[in-house]
Design a protein around this motif. Structure first.
Motif, PDB file in Angstrom:
ATOM      1  N   ALA A 194      15.337 -32.816 -26.904  1.00  0.00           N
ATOM      2  CA  ALA A 194      16.352 -33.818 -26.573  1.00  0.00           C
ATOM      3  C   ALA A 194      16.779 -34.531 -27.847  1.00  0.00           C
ATOM      4  N   THR A 195      17.843 -35.287 -27.744  1.00  0.00           N
ATOM      5  CA  THR A 195      18.367 -36.023 -28.897  1.00  0.00           C
ATOM      6  C   THR A 195      17.522 -37.255 -29.149  1.00  0.00           C
ATOM      7  N   ASP A 196      17.059 -37.380 -30.382  1.00  0.00           N
ATOM      8  CA  ASP A 196      16.292 -38.556 -30.779  1.00  0.00           C
ATOM      9  C   ASP A 196      17.274 -39.684 -31.071  1.00  0.00           C
ATOM     10  N   PRO A 197      17.222 -40.807 -30.326  1.00  0.00           N
ATOM     11  CA  PRO A 197      18.194 -41.886 -30.557  1.00  0.00           C
ATOM     12  C   PRO A 197      18.076 -42.515 -31.934  1.00  0.00           C
ATOM     13  N   ALA A 198      16.933 -42.380 -32.583  1.00  0.00           N
ATOM     14  CA  ALA A 198      16.765 -42.973 -33.909  1.00  0.00           C
ATOM     15  C   ALA A 198      17.469 -42.165 -34.990  1.00  0.00           C
ATOM     16  N   THR A 199      17.484 -40.836 -34.834  1.00  0.00           N
ATOM     17  CA  THR A 199      18.068 -39.985 -35.876  1.00  0.00           C
ATOM     18  C   THR A 199      19.335 -39.267 -35.430  1.00  0.00           C
ATOM     19  N   GLY A 200      19.559 -39.191 -34.126  1.00  0.00           N
ATOM     20  CA  GLY A 200      20.709 -38.447 -33.639  1.00  0.00           C
ATOM     21  C   GLY A 200      20.522 -36.944 -33.669  1.00  0.00           C
ATOM     22  N   ARG A 201      19.338 -36.501 -34.027  1.00  0.00           N
ATOM     23  CA  ARG A 201      19.049 -35.070 -34.103  1.00  0.00           C
ATOM     24  C   ARG A 201      18.263 -34.610 -32.880  1.00  0.00           C
ATOM     25  N   ASP A 202      18.412 -33.325 -32.558  1.00  0.00           N
ATOM     26  CA  ASP A 202      17.605 -32.750 -31.487  1.00  0.00           C
ATOM     27  C   ASP A 202      16.165 -32.587 -31.965  1.00  0.00           C
ATOM     28  N   ALA A 203      15.243 -33.036 -31.171  1.00  0.00           N
ATOM     29  CA  ALA A 203      13.827 -32.949 -31.519  1.00  0.00           C
ATOM     30  C   ALA A 203      13.015 -32.847 -30.230  1.00  0.00           C
ATOM     31  N   GLU A 204      11.768 -32.425 -30.375  1.00  0.00           N
ATOM     32  CA  GLU A 204      10.884 -32.342 -29.216  1.00  0.00           C
ATOM     33  C   GLU A 204      10.341 -33.720 -28.881  1.00  0.00           C
ATOM     34  N   ARG A 205      10.412 -34.081 -27.610  1.00  0.00           N
ATOM     35  CA  ARG A 205       9.874 -35.350 -27.139  1.00  0.00           C
ATOM     36  C   ARG A 205       8.896 -35.039 -26.007  1.00  0.00           C
ATOM     37  N   CYS A 206       7.696 -35.588 -26.119  1.00  0.00           N
ATOM     38  CA  CYS A 206       6.640 -35.318 -25.151  1.00  0.00           C
ATOM     39  C   CYS A 206       6.845 -36.204 -23.926  1.00  0.00           C
ATOM     40  N   LEU A 207       7.053 -35.562 -22.754  1.00  0.00           N
ATOM     41  CA  LEU A 207       7.280 -36.313 -21.526  1.00  0.00           C
ATOM     42  C   LEU A 207       6.040 -36.385 -20.643  1.00  0.00           C
ATOM     43  N   LEU A 208       5.067 -35.510 -20.872  1.00  0.00           N
ATOM     44  CA  LEU A 208       3.815 -35.603 -20.113  1.00  0.00           C
ATOM     45  C   LEU A 208       2.678 -35.063 -20.971  1.00  0.00           C
ATOM     46  N   ALA A 209       1.511 -35.607 -20.758  1.00  0.00           N
ATOM     47  CA  ALA A 209       0.328 -35.169 -21.502  1.00  0.00           C
ATOM     48  C   ALA A 209      -0.887 -35.363 -20.618  1.00  0.00           C
ATOM     49  N   VAL A 210      -1.775 -34.369 -20.640  1.00  0.00           N
ATOM     50  CA  VAL A 210      -2.978 -34.450 -19.822  1.00  0.00           C
ATOM     51  C   VAL A 210      -4.043 -33.563 -20.454  1.00  0.00           C
ATOM     52  N   GLU A 211      -5.295 -33.970 -20.323  1.00  0.00           N
ATOM     53  CA  GLU A 211      -6.422 -33.147 -20.741  1.00  0.00           C
ATOM     54  C   GLU A 211      -7.453 -33.177 -19.628  1.00  0.00           C
ATOM     55  N   VAL A 212      -7.953 -32.002 -19.232  1.00  0.00           N
ATOM     56  CA  VAL A 212      -8.807 -31.928 -18.068  1.00  0.00           C
ATOM     57  C   VAL A 212      -9.937 -30.938 -18.318  1.00  0.00           C
ATOM     58  N   ASP A 213     -11.134 -31.296 -17.842  1.00  0.00           N
ATOM     59  CA  ASP A 213     -12.278 -30.399 -17.923  1.00  0.00           C
ATOM     60  C   ASP A 213     -12.212 -29.366 -16.802  1.00  0.00           C
ATOM     61  N   ARG A 214     -12.865 -28.246 -17.042  1.00  0.00           N
ATOM     62  CA  ARG A 214     -12.870 -27.162 -16.058  1.00  0.00           C
ATOM     63  C   ARG A 214     -13.426 -27.639 -14.711  1.00  0.00           C
ATOM     64  N   GLU A 215     -14.553 -28.361 -14.734  1.00  0.00           N
ATOM     65  CA  GLU A 215     -15.189 -28.756 -13.490  1.00  0.00           C
ATOM     66  C   GLU A 215     -14.290 -29.686 -12.687  1.00  0.00           C
ATOM     67  N   VAL A 216     -13.604 -30.602 -13.372  1.00  0.00           N
ATOM     68  CA  VAL A 216     -12.719 -31.536 -12.671  1.00  0.00           C
ATOM     69  C   VAL A 216     -11.566 -30.787 -12.016  1.00  0.00           C
ATOM     70  N   PHE A 217     -10.981 -29.870 -12.751  1.00  0.00           N
ATOM     71  CA  PHE A 217      -9.829 -29.150 -12.214  1.00  0.00           C
ATOM     72  C   PHE A 217     -10.241 -28.232 -11.064  1.00  0.00           C
ATOM     73  N   ALA A 218     -11.450 -27.667 -11.157  1.00  0.00           N
ATOM     74  CA  ALA A 218     -11.920 -26.780 -10.096  1.00  0.00           C
ATOM     75  C   ALA A 218     -12.115 -27.531  -8.787  1.00  0.00           C
ATOM     76  N   GLY A 219     -12.301 -28.858  -8.843  1.00  0.00           N
ATOM     77  CA  GLY A 219     -12.509 -29.641  -7.627  1.00  0.00           C
ATOM     78  C   GLY A 219     -11.231 -30.043  -6.917  1.00  0.00           C
ATOM     79  N   LEU A 220     -10.075 -29.634  -7.420  1.00  0.00           N
ATOM     80  CA  LEU A 220      -8.797 -30.016  -6.813  1.00  0.00           C
ATOM     81  C   LEU A 220      -8.388 -28.996  -5.754  1.00  0.00           C
ATOM     82  N   ALA A 221      -7.802 -29.492  -4.676  1.00  0.00           N
ATOM     83  CA  ALA A 221      -7.163 -28.619  -3.676  1.00  0.00           C
ATOM     84  C   ALA A 221      -5.672 -28.658  -3.944  1.00  0.00           C
ATOM     85  N   LEU A 222      -5.225 -27.813  -4.851  1.00  0.00           N
ATOM     86  CA  LEU A 222      -3.858 -27.901  -5.353  1.00  0.00           C
ATOM     87  C   LEU A 222      -2.804 -27.631  -4.286  1.00  0.00           C
ATOM     88  N   ASP A 223      -3.178 -26.938  -3.236  1.00  0.00           N
ATOM     89  CA  ASP A 223      -2.187 -26.635  -2.196  1.00  0.00           C
ATOM     90  C   ASP A 223      -1.903 -27.841  -1.308  1.00  0.00           C
TER      91      ASP A 223
END
Length: 699
Positions: free
Chosen positions: A314-343
């Motif tokens: 997206a366009t960076d309002p500070a520079t006017g240039r297209d750049a990558e902007r992080c909209l979400l971030a997450v870090e998860v352990d295997r055991e925690v993720f395995a306990g989810l009922a994603l459906d």
């Protein structure tokens, strides 16, 4: 007499009166018919108008239904991912090459039965009528003629069917042989990668999981579905950088309606809050789906945790240039993720609540969140396969005379067992080399086109080869180039009796047959270093602590001409003065602290001699400024870095939109001293863009 005249006058009067009444009745009937026609016309117009309006309303309803279907597809991103098959290196058990299907050609043409044409002779009294015998003989002769005509036509049709079936079978056999060859190659590559995974090779782990996040093609339209991975073997931690879809994937229109009074179709906007919440749900579902794909593909139990950074260009309002902007971030352990009922989870609540992730509150404005740290420290040198040399010796194929290049290609296939001959330069009808496979079963005529290109071959060349092959009556077509092929060309060739040979494959084939040839200038000789351990493969974003001493940089690549360029940067990432720009016209800086060899292919960075004001040294590769080449035109590029006993290799991505790329940077770290980071960031305007981005005044 007078009575007769009076009666005649009365009769004449009656007739006149009857005519008058008949004329009046006819006029009244015409008037009634005219009024009825007007009423019918009015009814027809009303019915036509009603049908027209109903059609417009139906069209508006259909387009609204399409919008509803799109919204349902967006809400089902996670469910679609969970329902699909998991990634596997193994080829599917079902037959990947379908059996030959002759279709309608497999049905023989029915031959006429002579019994259908028999004419029974006259019997009974008719047999004794004059001319009966002659009439029967004439009918029998005509029937025999019809039978012979129909039999000849059916026989010709059957012969034509058999020829078509033989051609169809030959095309299928050629396609099936090529398909089996490709599948065998894929199986071999998958086997090699599986072996490297079992050996714990870090580069193989990153390569495997990058394939995992890229392999699914059933994302909705408008989703980039592209990711990068980095792997920390010591921490058993994988970090995925995933490109998110833009806000525009959520329809701005909520529904369509037809306004009868104005005869127009009106767009009813989707409420802004509803659209924003749907977009946040789409982002959260995309993140959960990527995490699910990664953990599901980890059958070896390699992963302890996975970090995911979802970025949007997206366009960076500070520079006017297209750049990558992080909209979400997450870090998860295997055991925690395995306990989810994603459906059954609510995607946003699961990502932010259960997993503790970060999701932009205003993603439609591309408001960023803090990224998951992606620094990865290698625990030691990891074995990586040596790159295939791009220089096979002998003449530069790019500079070879066209006729000599065609002769070389003809000799190559001659040594591979074909009978070959080159064609005249004029009147060759698009054929450079004619070949014949002498095998009595799989053999046949082959047309070969040889193209000395520096840039990617366009799909039109593949289509032209297909037309030439059919015009020549050949069984197969081969397109040989010194460059490469894009996805459009490979997709068009898939399933066709066409073989595409790109630059690296051509070099390999030449080496197999003992023929000389290279792509581009000969590579500069490697700097003599101690090879006490194999080179470790670096991925973009990976960093490591450098040993004390000097860092040696060597760039190897065939194809388009390219050079190394280095920039000495301050704390703001900009050069202090023009003398900090080290390139072929200015090969040294800071009294030899950074030097570039005259060929532009190797450099040395002596970190101990750099002043404190130099915080970073950017190492880049740039294509020839006078040409139009891009990083996609480089053949097997690799940047080798060595310091002390450490040795690393970074392979720049083949980006067709980039003609200058920052491949690595050496930077000061407050705690660890000098460190090295692999980058892979590029500029479309080449060396000038690279220089301007770092503060060099480019005239």
């Amino acid at each position: 007499m007078w009575s007769v005249l009076a009666e005649a006058q009365r009769e004449q009067h009656r007739r006149a009166e009857e005519q008058r009444r008949a004329a009046a009745a006819a006029q009244r009937e015409q008037e009634r018919a005219r009024r009825e026609a007007q009423r019918a016309a009015a009814r027809g117009e009303r019915e036509a108008l009603r049908a027209y309006q109903q059609g417009r309303e139906s069209d508006a309803a259909r387009r609204t239904a399409e919008l509803d279907g799109r919204v349902a597809e967006l809400r089902g991103v996670l469910a679609a991912g969970l329902a699909g098959p998991g990634f596997s290196l193994a080829l599917p058990e079902r037959p990947v090459v379908p059996p030959f299907d002759p279709g309608p050609l497999g049905v023989p043409v029915p031959m006429p039965d002579q019994n259908w044409y028999l004419v029974p002779p006259p019997a009974g009294p008719q047999a004794y009528q004059p001319g009966a015998r002659r009439q029967w003989e004439e009918q029998a002769a005509r029937a025999r003629a019809r039978f012979e005509h129909d039999w000849q036509a059916a026989w010709a049709a059957e012969q034509h069917r058999q020829r078509q079936l033989a051609d169809h079978r030959a095309r299928y056999d050629a396609w099936a042989a090529e398909r089996h060859r490709l599948l065998a190659g894929q199986s071999a590559q998958a086997g090699l990668l599986a072996g490297r995974l079992r050996a714990g090779e870090a580069a193989a782990v990153a390569e495997y999981f990058e394939a995992v996040v890229d392999w699914r093609e059933d994302w909705p339209d408008g989703f980039p579905a592209d990711g990068e991975t980095s792997w920390d073997a010591a921490a058993r931690r994988l970090v995925v950088r995933w490109e998110l879809p833009p806000y525009e994937v959520v329809p701005a229109v909520g529904r369509y309606r037809y306004v009868r009074s104005d005869d127009r179709e009106d767009e009813v906007a989707r409420p802004a809050g509803q659209r924003r919440e749907l977009y946040r749900e789409v982002l959260a579902q995309s993140a959960l789906r990527v995490l699910a794909e990664v953990f599901r593909a980890d059958r070896e139990g390699l992963l302890g945790s996975v970090g995911l950074n979802g970025v949007l260009v997206a366009t960076d309002p500070a520079t006017g240039r297209d750049a990558e902007r992080c909209l979400l971030a997450v870090e998860v352990d295997r055991e925690v993720f395995a306990g989810l009922a994603l459906d059954r989870v609510a995607a946003v609540d699961c990502l932010v609540g259960a997993l503790g992730g970060r999701l932009s509150a205003r993603p439609e404005k591309a408001e960023p969140v803090a990224e998951v740290p992606a620094s990865v420290e290698p625990v030691g040198p990891v074995a990586a396969p040596e790159p295939v040399a791009a220089d096979g010796g002998g003449p530069d194929l790019f500079e070879m005379d066209p006729l000599e290049f065609e002769e070389l290609i003809a000799e190559l296939f001659r040594r591979r067992g074909l009978r070959t001959s080159t064609t005249a330069r004029s009147g060759d009808e698009g054929v450079d080399v004619l070949a014949e496979d002498p095998d009595p079963i799989t053999g046949g005529k082959i047309v070969i086109q040889a193209k000395r290109y520096r840039r990617t071959v366009p799909p039109s060349a593949v289509r032209d080869l297909e037309s030439t092959m059919r015009r020549q009556g050949a069984n197969r077509g081969i397109l040989v180039t010194t460059a490469g092929f894009g996805p459009g060309s490979r997709k068009h060739a898939e399933g066709q009796p066409l073989t595409l040979v790109d630059g690296p494959m051509l070099l390999e084939l030449l080496r197999e047959q003992g023929l000389p040839g290279r792509l581009g200038p000969a590579a500069a000789p490697a700097i003599p270093v101690q090879r006490s351990s194999p080179a470790a493969e670096l991925t973009p974003g990976q960093n490591l602590v450098l040993p004390h001493g000097e860092l040696r940089v060597l760039f190897r690549a065939g194809g388009a001409a390219a050079d190394l360029t280095l920039l000495l940067l301050d704390a703001d990432g900009r050069v202090r003065r023009d003398e900090d720009f080290v390139f072929y016209h200015q090969p040294s800086a800071e009294r030899g602290a950074v030097t570039l060899d005259p060929a532009g292919r190797s450099a040395t960075v002596r970190t101990g001699r750099l002043p404190d004001s130099v915080r970073r040294v950017a190492v880049s590769v740039n294509l020839d400024a006078d040409g139009d080449g891009t990083c996609a035109d480089l053949v097997d590029p690799a940047v080798e870095l060595s310091s002390g006993d450490g040795r690393w290799v970074f392979r720049p991505p083949a980006d067709p939109a980039v003609s200058a790329m920052l491949v690595a940077e050496v930077y000061r770290h407050p705690a660890d001293g000098w460190k090295l980071r692999a980058v892979g960031q590029g500029w479309s305007d080449g060396l000038a863009g690279l220089a301007r981005a770092h503060g060099v005044d480019v005239a």
